[in-house]
Scaffold this active site. Structure first.
Site, PDB file in Angstrom:
ATOM      1  N   ASP A 190       0.863  -1.184   0.000  1.00 38.63           N
ATOM      2  CA  ASP A 190       0.000   0.000   0.000  1.00 38.63           C
ATOM      3  C   ASP A 190       0.902   1.237   0.000  1.00 38.63           C
ATOM      4  O   ASP A 190       2.134   1.121  -0.030  1.00 38.63           O
ATOM      5  CB  ASP A 190      -0.970  -0.012   1.197  1.00 38.63           C
ATOM      6  CG  ASP A 190      -2.324   0.585   0.808  1.00 38.63           C
ATOM      7  OD1 ASP A 190      -2.321   1.748   0.345  1.00 38.63           O
ATOM      8  OD2 ASP A 190      -3.348  -0.087   0.932  1.00 38.63           O
ATOM      9  N   HIS A 262      -2.890   3.259  -4.651  1.00 30.34           N
ATOM     10  CA  HIS A 262      -2.263   2.760  -3.416  1.00 30.34           C
ATOM     11  C   HIS A 262      -0.837   2.272  -3.679  1.00 30.34           C
ATOM     12  O   HIS A 262      -0.429   1.219  -3.183  1.00 30.34           O
ATOM     13  CB  HIS A 262      -3.121   1.642  -2.795  1.00 30.34           C
ATOM     14  CG  HIS A 262      -4.380   2.154  -2.158  1.00 30.34           C
ATOM     15  ND1 HIS A 262      -4.389   2.796  -0.940  1.00 30.34           N
ATOM     16  CD2 HIS A 262      -5.668   2.140  -2.578  1.00 30.34           C
ATOM     17  CE1 HIS A 262      -5.639   3.142  -0.635  1.00 30.34           C
ATOM     18  NE2 HIS A 262      -6.427   2.764  -1.618  1.00 30.34           N
ATOM     19  N   GLU A 326      -9.880   2.768  -5.159  1.00 26.33           N
ATOM     20  CA  GLU A 326      -9.482   4.132  -4.784  1.00 26.33           C
ATOM     21  C   GLU A 326      -8.303   4.662  -5.605  1.00 26.33           C
ATOM     22  O   GLU A 326      -7.283   5.035  -5.058  1.00 26.33           O
ATOM     23  CB  GLU A 326      -9.132   4.153  -3.284  1.00 26.33           C
ATOM     24  CG  GLU A 326     -10.313   3.788  -2.414  1.00 26.33           C
ATOM     25  CD  GLU A 326     -10.003   3.781  -0.922  1.00 26.33           C
ATOM     26  OE1 GLU A 326     -10.889   4.186  -0.143  1.00 26.33           O
ATOM     27  OE2 GLU A 326      -8.893   3.363  -0.530  1.00 26.33           O
ATOM     28  N   ASP A 418     -12.125  -2.851  11.343  1.00 25.01           N
ATOM     29  CA  ASP A 418     -11.381  -1.741  11.961  1.00 25.01           C
ATOM     30  C   ASP A 418     -12.388  -0.761  12.595  1.00 25.01           C
ATOM     31  O   ASP A 418     -12.029   0.022  13.465  1.00 25.01           O
ATOM     32  CB  ASP A 418     -10.475  -1.013  10.951  1.00 25.01           C
ATOM     33  CG  ASP A 418     -11.214  -0.533   9.718  1.00 25.01           C
ATOM     34  OD1 ASP A 418     -12.168  -1.208   9.295  1.00 25.01           O
ATOM     35  OD2 ASP A 418     -10.827   0.511   9.164  1.00 25.01           O
TER      36      ASP A 418
HETATM   37  C1  ACM Z   1     -10.855  -0.510   0.449  1.00 23.82           C
HETATM   38  O1  ACM Z   1     -11.388  -0.465   1.566  1.00 23.82           O
HETATM   39  N1  ACM Z   1     -10.179   0.532  -0.025  1.00 23.82           N
HETATM   40  C2  ACM Z   1     -10.957  -1.689  -0.379  1.00 23.82           C
END
Ligand code: ACM
Ligand code: ZN
Length: 535
Positions: A190, A262, A326, A418
């Site tokens: 990431d 990412h 994203e 989370d």
């Molecule tokens: C994600 O939560 N960006 C897959």
């Protein structure tokens, strides 16, 4: 005569009732659990007999699992004579098993070794909750028939935002195994860190696996950093070791190499892969970066292929997760290479540019007989039928399902662990979270994979998955506390066939919790303390 008939009827009723379903302690709840005559006491002298060499390792693991309960490690023998007999029956489906306890002993029969392993997980829970008697642990007679609802039962751990050691990853896999999960989705890369050794591109670990510091506090408002470097990566040997460890527990490791967004840790390692020729730092804040892979340059595809070639050799999984989430379009919009690509390929826009990228990388997978999973954003510019969609955004659900592709459900409001698990996050030890969202155990349990679908569409749902993102989770104790007990709820959503009942789940969870305690596994207690739903 009438009396005799009444008596016969009563006896018959009794026989039927006697064979009827019993309350079980097992999580996820088995398809059927019927009472059976007799009982069996497992003692330290009981032998685990396996009728097939492929079952030996599972038997050994089981012997280790229950050693604490029994005060001894049970002997494993390859024959058909033991208190606990494990065998295979090809007439059962791949993950289907039966577990029978009678005065003769325990029999587990599975369609495959994986199914036998699941039967052993059930037995482990029965033993943990069994009656302690002088000779050992007494188990009531029962006949269990069991198989899962869906084929992919996954749990994801993000090791990019915070690194977790090999030993911790193995413990995470152990936790998954208790719940009969069969996929460990390993989020390895990431913006904030690259965690897998790639020999062809040494900078990925030399540069990309370390960030100089980490933001303190909430990403949206904070501008302070801890000044402490954070890093770590897995060598190829370590990865192979983890993949083997997981395979022994019938868990497939699916790696995620998140692209084309990412990717800041990659750009820090190899800046020429970005749209702008500038230097990058491994990201020290959370959130989404505008800097992504340049899709105009051929060198990007050479790099991706070089990385994937090594990924293929490390991970035997049929599926490779390519991320795809994203990915902002800003850099592509102003990049001459990307714009040239759009023109030359006759693409309509940057959404289609991402699809162009995903399709090319998917072909790299296909050459090695692998298939692609991507987050649901991959649908924006069009996808191939062969791609599996991992659905996390509600807004994309209807479209994703209408496409007819395989779908793995990981809707964030049910599966993102989370999130806070109590409605009072500030009055206790939940710590900070990326966004102020709450996912209580009850809510996690309420996931119904087929909700709103026509029976003809059920087949599109290949699985369910829980995800743990670790922006604000820096140690393994918190990993466990976030994961449990909510993973148990998702496990039941993915496994249990038939009506679900939260109160019954809660009753069984009291037993599972004791198993966690015995294994030294940490878990959140909000639900057990009755404070999770209090506003
Ligand atoms: C994600 O939560 N960006 C897959
Ligand atoms: Zn570009």
């Amino acid at each position: 005569m009438k009396k005799i008939l009444t008596l016969v009827a009563a006896l018959l009723t009794f026989a039927v009732v006697y064979a009827e379903s019993v309350q079980t302690v097992i999580i996820p709840r088995p398809m059927e659990a019927n009472s059976a005559k007799g009982s069996y006491t497992i003692s330290p002298k009981s032998v685990v007999a396996v009728t097939d060499a492929a079952l030996v390792r599972s038997a050994e693991l089981f012997a280790e699992y229950v050693a604490k309960d029994l005060g001894a490690t049970l002997a494993v023998e390859q024959n058909e004579k033991g208190g606990i007999v494990l065998s295979l029956d090809k007439s059962l489906s791949k993950e289907e098993y039966t577990l029978t306890i009678s005065s003769k002993g325990v029999q587990i029969v599975g369609g495959t070794p994986a199914a036998v392993f699941y039967g052993l997980q059930s037995l482990r829970q029965l033993i943990s909750a069994g009656e302690v008697v002088k000779k050992g642990i007494k188990l009531a007679g029962v006949e269990i028939k069991d198989k899962p609802l869906v084929g992919h039962r996954g749990v994801m751990l993000d090791v990019a935002r915070h690194f977790f050691t090999v030993a911790e990853v193995k413990r995470f896999i152990d936790i998954a195994a208790i719940h009969k999960m069969n996929v460990f989705h390993w989020h390895l890369t990431d913006d904030q860190g690259w965690r897998v050794e790639i020999k062809k591109y040494p900078n990925l670990v030399k540069v990309g696996s370390k960030r100089k510091e980490t933001i303190i506090g909430r990403n949206s408002i904070s501008n302070t950093y801890d000044g402490t470097p954070h890093g770590g990566y897995y060598t190829q040997e370590e990865i192979k070791d983890i993949v083997k460890y997981a395979a022994e527990r019938y868990i497939e490791v699916i790696p995620e190499i998140d692209m084309p967004g990412h990717m800041v840790a990659t750009l820090a390692s190899y800046p020429h892969l970005g749209c702008r020729d500038e230097k990058f730092e491994v990201r020290t804040r959370w959130g989404i970066s505008k800097d992504v892979l340049c899709v105009g340059k051929e060198s990007t595809f050479e790099f991706v292929e070089g990385v994937l070639d090594e990924v293929f050799s490390l991970f035997p999984s049929k599926y490779i997760h390519l991320g795809g989430d994203e990915c902002p379009r800003a850099r592509w919009k102003e990049c001459p290479h990307c714009q040239k690509r759009i023109q030359e390929e006759g693409l309509k826009n940057e959404d289609e540019l991402q699809s162009y990228f995903m399709h090319r990388v998917e072909k790299m997978l296909a050459k090695h007989n692998r298939k692609m999973i991507g987050w649901d954003e991959i649908i924006y510019g069009g996808i191939n039928k062969s791609a599996t969609i991992m659905l996390w955004n509600d807004r994309n659900r209807a479209k994703a399902i209408s496409l007819g592709n395989d779908v793995i459900l990981s809707p964030k409001y049910f599966c993102y662990i989370d999130y806070y698990q109590t409605k009072r996050p500030y009055s206790n030890k939940e710590g900070l979270m990326f966004k102020e969202r709450i996912l209580t155990l009850r809510k996690a349990y309420s996931l119904n994979p087929f909700e709103g679908l026509q029976p003809s569409e059920y087949g599109r749902i290949r699985g369910v998955q829980t995800n743990l993102w670790t922006e604000y989770i820096a140690d393994f104790e918190r990993v466990q506390i976030k994961t449990l007990p909510r993973l148990a709820a998702t496990a039941e959503a993915g496994w249990t066939i038939g009506e679900k009942n939260f109160d019954d789940f809660a009753r069984r969870l009291e037993h599972l919790r004791r198993l966690y305690d015995k294994c030294g596994i940490r878990y959140a207690t909000y639900f057990f303390d009755g404070v999770d739903e209090i506003e």
